[in-house]
Design a protein around this motif. Structure first.
Motif, PDB file in Angstrom:
ATOM      1  N   LYS A  23      19.480-135.765  55.295  1.00 13.96           N
ATOM      2  CA  LYS A  23      18.326-135.050  55.219  1.00 13.96           C
ATOM      3  C   LYS A  23      18.176-133.726  55.457  1.00 13.96           C
ATOM      4  O   LYS A  23      17.562-132.877  55.093  1.00 13.96           O
ATOM      5  N   GLU A  24      18.600-133.443  56.771  1.00 15.24           N
ATOM      6  CA  GLU A  24      18.763-132.328  57.534  1.00 15.24           C
ATOM      7  C   GLU A  24      19.425-131.212  56.920  1.00 15.24           C
ATOM      8  O   GLU A  24      18.914-130.197  56.885  1.00 15.24           O
ATOM      9  N   ARG A  25      20.762-131.586  56.327  1.00 13.54           N
ATOM     10  CA  ARG A  25      21.388-130.839  55.682  1.00 13.54           C
ATOM     11  C   ARG A  25      20.853-130.100  54.382  1.00 13.54           C
ATOM     12  O   ARG A  25      20.588-128.973  53.970  1.00 13.54           O
ATOM     13  N   SER A  26      20.169-131.173  53.562  1.00 11.41           N
ATOM     14  CA  SER A  26      19.351-130.977  52.446  1.00 11.41           C
ATOM     15  C   SER A  26      18.169-129.833  52.892  1.00 11.41           C
ATOM     16  O   SER A  26      18.033-128.985  52.063  1.00 11.41           O
ATOM     17  N   ARG A  27      17.344-130.136  54.081  1.00 12.67           N
ATOM     18  CA  ARG A  27      16.326-129.445  54.466  1.00 12.67           C
ATOM     19  C   ARG A  27      16.737-127.826  54.596  1.00 12.67           C
ATOM     20  O   ARG A  27      16.162-126.845  54.243  1.00 12.67           O
ATOM     21  N   ARG A  28      17.953-127.713  55.342  1.00 17.76           N
ATOM     22  CA  ARG A  28      18.506-126.575  55.672  1.00 17.76           C
ATOM     23  C   ARG A  28      18.955-125.804  54.455  1.00 17.76           C
ATOM     24  O   ARG A  28      18.859-124.670  54.314  1.00 17.76           O
ATOM     25  N   MET A  29      19.416-126.449  53.417  1.00 19.07           N
ATOM     26  CA  MET A  29      19.888-125.675  52.148  1.00 19.07           C
ATOM     27  C   MET A  29      18.796-125.163  51.540  1.00 19.07           C
ATOM     28  O   MET A  29      18.740-124.047  50.808  1.00 19.07           O
ATOM     29  N   LYS A  30      17.516-126.021  51.433  1.00 18.64           N
ATOM     30  CA  LYS A  30      16.502-125.561  50.918  1.00 18.64           C
ATOM     31  C   LYS A  30      15.683-124.379  51.344  1.00 18.64           C
ATOM     32  O   LYS A  30      15.496-123.320  50.871  1.00 18.64           O
ATOM     33  N   ALA A  31      15.884-124.493  52.813  1.00 18.58           N
ATOM     34  CA  ALA A  31      15.271-123.180  53.444  1.00 18.58           C
ATOM     35  C   ALA A  31      16.300-121.841  53.507  1.00 18.58           C
ATOM     36  O   ALA A  31      15.783-120.920  53.102  1.00 18.58           O
ATOM     37  N   ALA A  32      17.550-122.262  53.062  1.00 20.80           N
ATOM     38  CA  ALA A  32      18.464-121.136  53.089  1.00 20.80           C
ATOM     39  C   ALA A  32      18.183-120.612  51.646  1.00 20.80           C
ATOM     40  O   ALA A  32      18.160-119.337  51.544  1.00 20.80           O
ATOM     41  N   LYS A  33      17.979-121.541  50.729  1.00 19.68           N
ATOM     42  CA  LYS A  33      17.900-120.949  49.260  1.00 19.68           C
ATOM     43  C   LYS A  33      16.363-120.012  49.143  1.00 19.68           C
ATOM     44  O   LYS A  33      16.271-118.930  48.414  1.00 19.68           O
ATOM     45  N   VAL A  34      15.374-120.462  50.047  1.00 17.44           N
ATOM     46  CA  VAL A  34      14.342-119.896  50.093  1.00 17.44           C
ATOM     47  C   VAL A  34      14.536-118.456  50.730  1.00 17.44           C
ATOM     48  O   VAL A  34      13.777-117.361  50.091  1.00 17.44           O
ATOM     49  N   GLU A  35      14.972-118.530  51.882  1.00 16.29           N
ATOM     50  CA  GLU A  35      15.310-117.321  52.557  1.00 16.29           C
ATOM     51  C   GLU A  35      16.121-116.225  51.692  1.00 16.29           C
ATOM     52  O   GLU A  35      15.742-115.064  51.682  1.00 16.29           O
ATOM     53  N   ALA A  36      17.168-116.759  51.101  1.00 19.29           N
ATOM     54  CA  ALA A  36      17.723-115.826  50.272  1.00 19.29           C
ATOM     55  C   ALA A  36      17.183-115.360  49.137  1.00 19.29           C
ATOM     56  O   ALA A  36      17.139-113.961  48.688  1.00 19.29           O
ATOM     57  N   GLN A  37      16.193-116.028  48.270  1.00 22.33           N
ATOM     58  CA  GLN A  37      15.423-115.681  47.357  1.00 22.33           C
ATOM     59  C   GLN A  37      14.460-114.539  47.936  1.00 22.33           C
ATOM     60  O   GLN A  37      14.302-113.375  47.241  1.00 22.33           O
ATOM     61  N   ALA A  38      14.054-114.610  49.007  1.00 23.47           N
ATOM     62  CA  ALA A  38      13.134-113.779  49.607  1.00 23.47           C
ATOM     63  C   ALA A  38      13.749-112.596  49.965  1.00 23.47           C
ATOM     64  O   ALA A  38      13.458-111.284  49.619  1.00 23.47           O
ATOM     65  N   GLU A  39      15.029-112.356  50.227  1.00 25.37           N
ATOM     66  CA  GLU A  39      15.921-111.223  50.598  1.00 25.37           C
ATOM     67  C   GLU A  39      16.309-110.657  49.259  1.00 25.37           C
ATOM     68  O   GLU A  39      16.085-109.464  49.083  1.00 25.37           O
ATOM     69  N   ILE A  40      16.568-111.346  48.333  1.00 24.41           N
ATOM     70  CA  ILE A  40      16.711-110.788  46.892  1.00 24.41           C
ATOM     71  C   ILE A  40      15.534-109.919  46.328  1.00 24.41           C
ATOM     72  O   ILE A  40      15.556-108.985  45.814  1.00 24.41           O
ATOM     73  N   ASP A  41      14.463-110.814  46.500  1.00 22.41           N
ATOM     74  CA  ASP A  41      13.112-110.082  45.981  1.00 22.41           C
ATOM     75  C   ASP A  41      12.807-108.799  46.482  1.00 22.41           C
ATOM     76  O   ASP A  41      12.375-107.982  46.114  1.00 22.41           O
ATOM     77  N   LYS A  42      13.013-108.928  48.034  1.00 21.16           N
ATOM     78  CA  LYS A  42      12.898-107.737  48.794  1.00 21.16           C
ATOM     79  C   LYS A  42      13.721-106.416  48.573  1.00 21.16           C
ATOM     80  O   LYS A  42      13.142-105.305  48.331  1.00 21.16           O
ATOM     81  N   TYR A  43      15.043-106.882  48.273  1.00 24.16           N
ATOM     82  CA  TYR A  43      16.001-105.936  47.889  1.00 24.16           C
ATOM     83  C   TYR A  43      15.535-105.075  46.363  1.00 24.16           C
ATOM     84  O   TYR A  43      15.736-104.032  46.127  1.00 24.16           O
TER      85      TYR A  43
END
Length: 115
Positions: A23-43
């Motif tokens: 569950k913790e791994r899944s939560r971290r993966m989702k958070a990483a995806k959200v963060e990566a998408q935010a970086e992509i949108d910013k760029y």
């Protein structure tokens, strides 16, 4: 029998720990995806702003170029018009200069003696 209960509790605890880790791994993966998408949108936004700035600059350059072309065209028309208007005067002036010959001896030459 107590050892069986202890083993069963240990197994349940191990399953719970593994499940919590998943569950913790899944939560971290989702958070990483959200963060990566935010970086992509910013760029993407930064690059779009650069593109818009380039387009605006190009349009401004095109406008300036057209204005300069128009000014040059007007000046060229004006020069051609002046050339046509002054053509006869220039021809007359050149003809006078070519056909008028001064026959007097310059003062500086008068004092020179030839041997």
């Amino acid at each position: 029998m107590a050892s069986f209960q202890t083993l069963k509790k240990a197994e349940e605890e191990a399953f719970r720990l593994v499940d919590d880790a998943r569950k913790e791994r899944s939560r971290r993966m989702k958070a990483a995806k959200v963060e990566a998408q935010a970086e992509i949108d910013k760029y993407r936004n930064q690059q779009m702003q650069k593109l818009e700035a380039l387009k605006d600059s190009e349009q401004e350059s095109d406008t300036q170029l057209k204005q300069l072309e128009n000014e040059a065209s007007e000046k060229l028309k004006s020069l051609k018009k002046e050339a046509v208007e002054n053509k006869d005067k220039v021809i007359k002036l050149l003809m006078e200069a070519a056909l008028t010959v001064e026959t007097s001896v310059p003062v500086a030459r008068k004092g020179v003696k030839s041997n």
